[in-house]
Write an enzyme that holds these catalytic residues in place. Sequence first.
Site, PDB file in Angstrom:
ATOM      1  N   SER A  54       5.211  24.542  74.115  1.00 47.08           N
ATOM      2  CA  SER A  54       5.869  25.658  73.907  1.00 47.08           C
ATOM      3  C   SER A  54       6.570  25.855  72.637  1.00 47.08           C
ATOM      4  CB  SER A  54       6.821  25.798  75.225  1.00 47.08           C
ATOM      5  OG  SER A  54       7.315  27.137  75.322  1.00 47.08           O
ATOM      6  N   ASP A  76       6.453  32.792  70.947  1.00 54.59           N
ATOM      7  CA  ASP A  76       6.773  31.464  70.793  1.00 54.59           C
ATOM      8  C   ASP A  76       5.384  30.611  70.736  1.00 54.59           C
ATOM      9  OD1 ASP A  76       6.029  31.473  73.548  1.00 54.59           O
ATOM     10  OD2 ASP A  76       7.386  29.818  74.122  1.00 54.59           O
ATOM     11  N   ASP A 136       3.380  29.080  72.713  1.00 49.97           N
ATOM     12  CA  ASP A 136       2.359  29.249  73.785  1.00 49.97           C
ATOM     13  C   ASP A 136       2.215  30.451  74.166  1.00 49.97           C
ATOM     14  OD1 ASP A 136       4.800  29.235  75.109  1.00 49.97           O
ATOM     15  OD2 ASP A 136       3.751  28.130  76.906  1.00 49.97           O
ATOM     16  N   ASP A 187       4.438  32.555  75.771  1.00 53.49           N
ATOM     17  CA  ASP A 187       4.891  32.825  77.286  1.00 53.49           C
ATOM     18  C   ASP A 187       6.179  33.553  77.271  1.00 53.49           C
ATOM     19  OD1 ASP A 187       6.322  30.661  76.785  1.00 53.49           O
ATOM     20  OD2 ASP A 187       5.831  29.523  78.709  1.00 53.49           O
TER      21      ASP A 187
END
Length: 447
Positions: A101, A242, A244, A246
């Site tokens: 992440s 960010d 990833d 999400d």
Amino acid sequence: MVRRYFGTDGIRGRANGVITPDLALRVGQAAGLIFRRGEHRHRVLIGKDTRLSGYMIETALVAGFTSVGMDVLLTGPMPTPAVGMLTRSMRADLGVMISASHNPYDDNGIKLFGPDGYKLSDEVEHKIEALIDADLVKKLAKSADLGRAKRIDGVQDRYIEFAKRTLPKNLSLGGLRIVVDCAHGAGYRVAPEALRELDAEVIAIGVEPDGFNINRECGSTEPAALCQKVKEMRADIGIALDGDGDRVIIVDERGRVVDGDQVLAVIAESWQADGLLAKPGIVATVMSNFGLERYLQGLGITLARTPVGDRYVLEHMREHGFNVGGEPSGHIILTDHTTTGDGLLAALQVLAVTQRRNEPVSKVCHRFDPLPQVLKNVRYKSGKPLENAKVRSAIKDAEQRLNGQGRLIVRPSGTEPVIRVMGEGDDKGLIEEVVDGIVDALNQAAA
């Protein structure tokens, strides 16, 4: 039960330190065995972000899954919400996202999704953990039953179309100049392309991943470069994802950051007006500003609070029938469309409101004045600083000084060795004093 591997968001840690090829292989075998149900050919879909270690972990996972007879579909770099969506739409038995992440490049992680596209329950994670440490030799597939692996094409286009369909068919982003910062991460291709296909003028930054630069001085956790670019290009809005994809942070046309609480307010008000709220309320965490709660109350919208972590927000949403939830960090979950936080989809909702109102983002995204809030992080190497007597005394003193005139939250991070201290109230000076007192005690305990 004590969790050895799984944290609040999958398995995460230093690549080739905690997240080793051996662990990834065993996770693949264990998860594959748990999700082998029935006599059909079982399939797992694997996506990843742009970290160098993703190649290593992906290969080890493939070995694990194929060794227990599961076929593997590899998407390459894709946002976490896209993996959840594709797992469900492609009828896979399991989905995997390789990502840490918003963490630096030298961390990585493994997130697992069930066939419904949702992250796994604690119960299923416990079962996987038990198998990771077990002797699985006798459970491996026979030579003729080994799985196959292949890379699949067109998945980026599928996700882009999916994202566009979350907006009204006649809505165009024409006339908007958008700077999008993809954090050199998983959304570096799909996010700019989706915005362009909706007729926006797009300036893309953070779209040159090299395996090392994910989240480095860019993205939703470090939006300074985006703020500068928005002002430089005289853009209407900045969007920061960010690593990833999400979560999202918005920057208005003046170069000022808009957090997830304001985004939640925008979406909640818009969906209420359009009759889209499943219930007259939304879900947030204990970290969301009380100003958001006051504002929503004025609209007749309740705010349910959960512990920190998007999984707890989602659990409460699913259990109680809410369809909007999120966190100040920019995890916005819209369960009418997706099974996890989706930065691009949340940004599209804000853009839709901006176009319909024909107002600047600084006005659209300033729904309420937040109460003064102070958040500080204390990093520690080992032990349990929160159990230290001086730390507990400092927390008790702080609560007595606030005496109901504010909120205080002291909690360990679920993903890294950090204690987060948050204070909130109308008297900023008092809040700063009590937070600093706790931070000082934690620093002494962590030394």
